[in-house]
Design a protein around this motif. Structure first.
Motif, PDB file in Angstrom:
ATOM      1  N   ILE B 118     -11.569  22.815  85.187  1.00 32.37           N
ATOM      2  CA  ILE B 118     -10.295  22.952  84.495  1.00 32.37           C
ATOM      3  C   ILE B 118      -9.175  22.161  85.143  1.00 32.37           C
ATOM      4  N   SER B 119      -9.179  22.091  86.485  1.00 29.90           N
ATOM      5  CA  SER B 119      -7.974  21.607  87.154  1.00 29.90           C
ATOM      6  C   SER B 119      -7.896  20.092  87.278  1.00 29.90           C
ATOM      7  N   VAL B 122      -5.482  16.488  84.759  1.00 28.79           N
ATOM      8  CA  VAL B 122      -4.092  16.501  84.339  1.00 28.79           C
ATOM      9  C   VAL B 122      -3.454  15.113  84.316  1.00 28.79           C
ATOM     10  N   ALA B 136       5.549  16.904  77.585  1.00 24.65           N
ATOM     11  CA  ALA B 136       5.266  18.316  77.357  1.00 24.65           C
ATOM     12  C   ALA B 136       4.352  18.848  78.442  1.00 24.65           C
ATOM     13  N   LEU B 137       3.392  18.046  78.824  1.00 19.15           N
ATOM     14  CA  LEU B 137       2.478  18.494  79.855  1.00 19.15           C
ATOM     15  C   LEU B 137       3.149  18.578  81.214  1.00 19.15           C
ATOM     16  N   GLN B 139       6.231  19.440  81.775  1.00 15.41           N
ATOM     17  CA  GLN B 139       7.186  20.560  81.842  1.00 15.41           C
ATOM     18  C   GLN B 139       6.769  21.664  82.802  1.00 15.41           C
ATOM     19  N   ALA B 140       5.482  21.956  82.808  1.00 12.52           N
ATOM     20  CA  ALA B 140       5.064  23.136  83.555  1.00 12.52           C
ATOM     21  C   ALA B 140       4.048  22.784  84.613  1.00 12.52           C
ATOM     22  N   GLN B 141       4.384  21.829  85.478  1.00 13.18           N
ATOM     23  CA  GLN B 141       3.445  21.462  86.522  1.00 13.18           C
ATOM     24  C   GLN B 141       3.217  22.613  87.481  1.00 13.18           C
ATOM     25  N   PRO B 143       2.764  26.180  87.251  1.00 10.61           N
ATOM     26  CA  PRO B 143       2.641  27.276  86.307  1.00 10.61           C
ATOM     27  C   PRO B 143       3.362  28.539  86.789  1.00 10.61           C
ATOM     28  N   ALA B 144       4.183  29.104  85.926  1.00 10.16           N
ATOM     29  CA  ALA B 144       4.793  30.388  86.235  1.00 10.16           C
ATOM     30  C   ALA B 144       3.727  31.461  86.034  1.00 10.16           C
ATOM     31  N   ARG B 146       1.911  34.208  84.240  1.00 10.06           N
ATOM     32  CA  ARG B 146       1.857  34.774  82.893  1.00 10.06           C
ATOM     33  C   ARG B 146       2.143  36.262  82.999  1.00 10.06           C
ATOM     34  N   ALA B 147       2.862  36.763  82.022  1.00 10.34           N
ATOM     35  CA  ALA B 147       3.252  38.164  82.128  1.00 10.34           C
ATOM     36  C   ALA B 147       3.229  38.815  80.765  1.00 10.34           C
ATOM     37  N   LEU B 148       3.345  40.102  80.771  1.00 13.66           N
ATOM     38  CA  LEU B 148       3.508  40.825  79.518  1.00 13.66           C
ATOM     39  C   LEU B 148       4.829  40.422  78.889  1.00 13.66           C
TER      40      LEU B 148
END
Lengths: 532, 532
Positions: B118-119, B122, B136-137, B139-141, B143-144, B146-148
């Protein structure tokens, strides 16, 4: 209040031949007399002994009715003084004096001329209330029409649900007549013979542990899903699964990518929870986001990788890896709807997208609706480990499900091997039906109307010439008692909509397929003079 | 690609003693080798004949695995040239040349040192993409997490669902061991003997007509509900009923009046759909809006008139009429939750609020969870005529329910009189248990800890002295294996919260009530030294 007037009034209305118990009749009549104020507030009702004797009924009946009326607030009892009609209407709460009808003696006023119980006390209520309260009541002297909410109206306007749920060629419905009913009944009787209270009460969050274990084994082996039993959340099907995921993972206004075309039902579930969907085009390899799409990362991505619904193509491995990578970078959640992956003809079922996920970002959704029978209402989510506890809690909190006994039956059904053997049998059966249908289509139309998406699932899509009004074709078919769904109805973006028909063959007995197709073909021909 | 290297690598990993079919093992190993690039894109795989002979397995197995891999996109076949590993990773889509590991021959690179599937791609992906897409890719180098979602987090934080669902003194749970299992099994076998496809597929909007008719009769007679069968919508219980009403009748941000205290579960259902609840105080006559409350008319009003939950008082007739009048003037909808009105001791059940409604503004909600068993999951809404069709459509669209066979069984169960006779029996039984519980409490505490709300339902509330930490008492009880719920937890407004315990006696066998109460009392005493 003269007891004899009330007795006469009641005697005229009691109907001993009606079959309704006297108790109930008397109770209703007295309620009615109090609500219409024929029995005014504060008046004393006759003693139970007197009324019973005048009506010629058991005293005990009258006593019970009085007790019930007291409990309901229609009358009050004062020890040693008797029973009185209570102050029941809002204006009487403070004893407003300007309501002459209230004190009219029984019989002196025509009942039909009395104010209806609901509409009377507005003015008196206002006088009685503090200013702020009275103002609030004034606000809406001319009631507007009550209506559905905005989201409710949109839901109804966009509803895609069909009135018919069975028969040729209903898509997405398996042949439930082949379900091993005897095995199921045996399991049922086994579990009902010795009642287990823990199986008849509410479900623990996530569902029955036994079933979650059986499912984890099955999904690992058959679908290459990587999970522990704790990651499995039992639901009632894909609608509830998606509802739960959407509510836990997104907020109103968030964007979800959906394949265009896609399943209507899930679209409704998302929209009613405030999601905005961005319909993404599909090609031969599945979902195919444009650069502009990619520049706007969504919160959620909903895909059907094993068998695109309704077109039927398989998502390519390259597309799968691109999607996983994109989701990882942009912190999107992917919902994988693996809705009928078990039925693939000519090859084994394809591995799940979830099995490729190493970032804990795929929510896998499946159900037993297509493999056993739709009415069973058992589905499941497989969620990343980090979400498992939240999903279990939320499912219990939001839905308060039960049906544990049925879950236990299903767990045993799977463990005993009936599930996989049923799927095997059905795969052969549906494969034959699919061939029969394709043959019938080829015989009638040759290559003129090609079928796509038939390698898997319970339906195929017959393409119609560009610009054909497939809704009109479906309507013409329905007039001939044949259910097909117009393909164009599955598109969100009208410019992409292709014309075609979803034809479900799974629930149609072999010998009925060709005749039913010919009836459908008549409907097609009647709408497309081209083929007449 | 030398076939022997691949064969050796595979031979080392195939485990013939594992019980896993060779087909599946080979399939997984090849997938893995391709995903980790041990088998690089473009390389040719050995012929099925050669690989089969080197591994000593059936050629047919290898052929099938290759076909499956082709279908899944791992390999591609070129007629007459052989089978090749496909370009599967996003960067390879455009043939990026700067990824040396991709071309490393099998065996020359330690597999554990290879990039995770997966990694890796990029950077290459970014080079390959149009600028907008690459941005767009980017933007989130980083990763924050993920949350509810916000609503999801609130839901989990406020969840009131209990881990235990059975045993002394679980409130709101009937004695399911007394359910007439033999009658139920007879009906089950009758319906499963000759399969009716129409009962195994999806439910029509609103549910099974037969059950809606049976229910309309029952509700008219027993609950004074005025309705036609068409006004009845079958649901899975109060949670789904309220969910449907809330979504169809309100929009996010709308206000709903709830009684304070009230049932936690319904509160969660409303909040997750974006409603703001305004908790309204209750007094001896039920919901008691203040002038300030009245000045702010809500969209919806949710009440439990027959038996306030959890305190148990009956809404007075005056209060009922005030509420109906206020709702009429202000165009509010009233949801009447009539959740356990069938169990009233010492008097008949009270008539419904719906029966007094002449303005078509009351949505009546009930279920079979307390009268039969919770796990059954059948409930119902009675909606005003004007809403009937919308509710039926929306229920099918949103929930896509089934369980029609169970609905048919229930309809017959009601029609044959088993339902009312079961209620009668249970009413007597629960009445005795209630007395036993009250006696045990009186014996231990005299009048010191009064019980309220015990005239009806399946539980009563034992009041604790002001300021007692009832949560601590409940926790101490749970340590002794006794479930009680702290009353204060049902309040939305802390300043109103009274201290007490909800004690459910219905599901506790007669002889266990007094001992269980004494255990509970020990827990109370341990927390309240006052009584030690």
């Amino acid at each position: 209040m003269r007891a004899s007037v009330l007795s006469d009034w009641l005697a005229q209305r009691l109907d001993r031949g009606s079959g309704q118990p006297v108790y109930r009749q008397l109770h209703r009549l007295l309620q009615q007399a109090i609500l219409t104020r024929e029995l005014p507030a504060g008046s004393k009702v006759p003693s139970s002994r007197l009324l019973a004797s005048e009506l010629g009924i058991a005293r005990n009946t009258v006593t019970q009715v009085y007790e019930q009326l007291a409990l309901e607030g229609y009358v009050t009892s004062a020890t040693g003084r008797g029973t009185f009609v209570a102050d029941t209407s809002p204006d009487e709460i403070v004893g407003s004096a300007d309501a002459p009808a209230l004190l009219a003696p029984l019989g002196a006023v025509d009942a039909s001329a009395l104010p209806a119980p609901i509409s009377a006390p507005v003015r008196a209520l206002q006088q009685a209330l503090p200013t702020s309260q009275a103002k609030a009541l004034q606000q809406a002297q001319q009631p507007a029409t009550r209506a559905l909410s905005q989201r409710g109206s949109r839901l109804i306007a966009g509803a895609g649900v069909s009135k018919r749920q069975w028969g040729a060629f209903m898509p997405g419905v398996p042949d439930v007549t082949r379900f091993p009913a005897r095995v199921w009944s045996r399991l049922h009787n086994k579990y009902w013979r010795r009642l287990r209270p823990d199986l008849l009460t509410y479900a623990p969050g996530g569902g029955l542990s036994l079933l979650r274990h059986a499912l984890a084994d099955y999904l690992r082996t058959s679908r290459s899903v990587r999970c522990t039993p704790e990651q499995i959340i039992i639901t009632t099907g894909i609608h509830q699964s998606v509802d739960l995921a959407v509510r836990l993972l997104s907020d109103p206004g968030d964007v979800i990518w959906t394949e265009d075309p896609c399943y209507w039902g899930v679209r409704s579930v998302m929209h009613v929870s405030g999601l905005k969907s961005r319909p993404i085009a599909v090609d031969d390899e599945g979902i195919n986001p444009s650069p502009d799409d990619l520049a706007h990362p969504p919160k959620l991505i909903l895909v059907t990788p094993s068998h695109q619904y309704p077109l039927g193509m398989v998502m390519s491995l390259a597309r799968r890896r691109m999607l996983l990578e994109y989701a990882r970078q942009n912190q999107c959640w992917i919902i994988e709807d693996d809705y009928d992956s078990e039925y693939r003809y000519g090859s084994r079922p394809l591995a799940s997208l979830q099995g490729l996920d190493t970032a804990g970002q795929v929510i896998y959704v499946g159900s037993f609706g297509k493999t056993l029978f739709p009415g069973l209402r058992i589905g499941y989510l497989v969620v990343p480990e980090a979400l498992a506890e939240s999903f279990a809690t939320a499912s219990a909190e939001l839905y308060r499900e039960g049906q544990l006994l049925q879950q236990a039956m299903l767990a045993e059904f799977i463990a005993e091997g009936h599930f996989t053997s049923h799927i095997r049998k059905m795969r052969t059966l549906y494969g034959q039906r699919r061939t029969t249908l394709l043959d019938a289509a080829a015989q009638r139309y040759g290559d003129a109307l090609p079928a796509v998406g038939g390698d898997a699932g319970l339906h195929l899509v017959m393409q119609l010439p560009d610009g054909t009004d497939d809704r009109a074709v479906a309507a013409a078919a329905l007039e001939r008692n044949i259910v097909v769904r117009p393909l164009s109805g599955y598109y969100a973006e009208p410019s992409r909509a292709q014309s075609g028909l979803l034809i479900g063959y799974a629930c149609v007995p072999d010998e009925e397929i060709a005749p039913a197709f010919n009836t459908l073909a008549d409907a097609i021909d009647s709408t497309l003079p081209l083929f007449a």
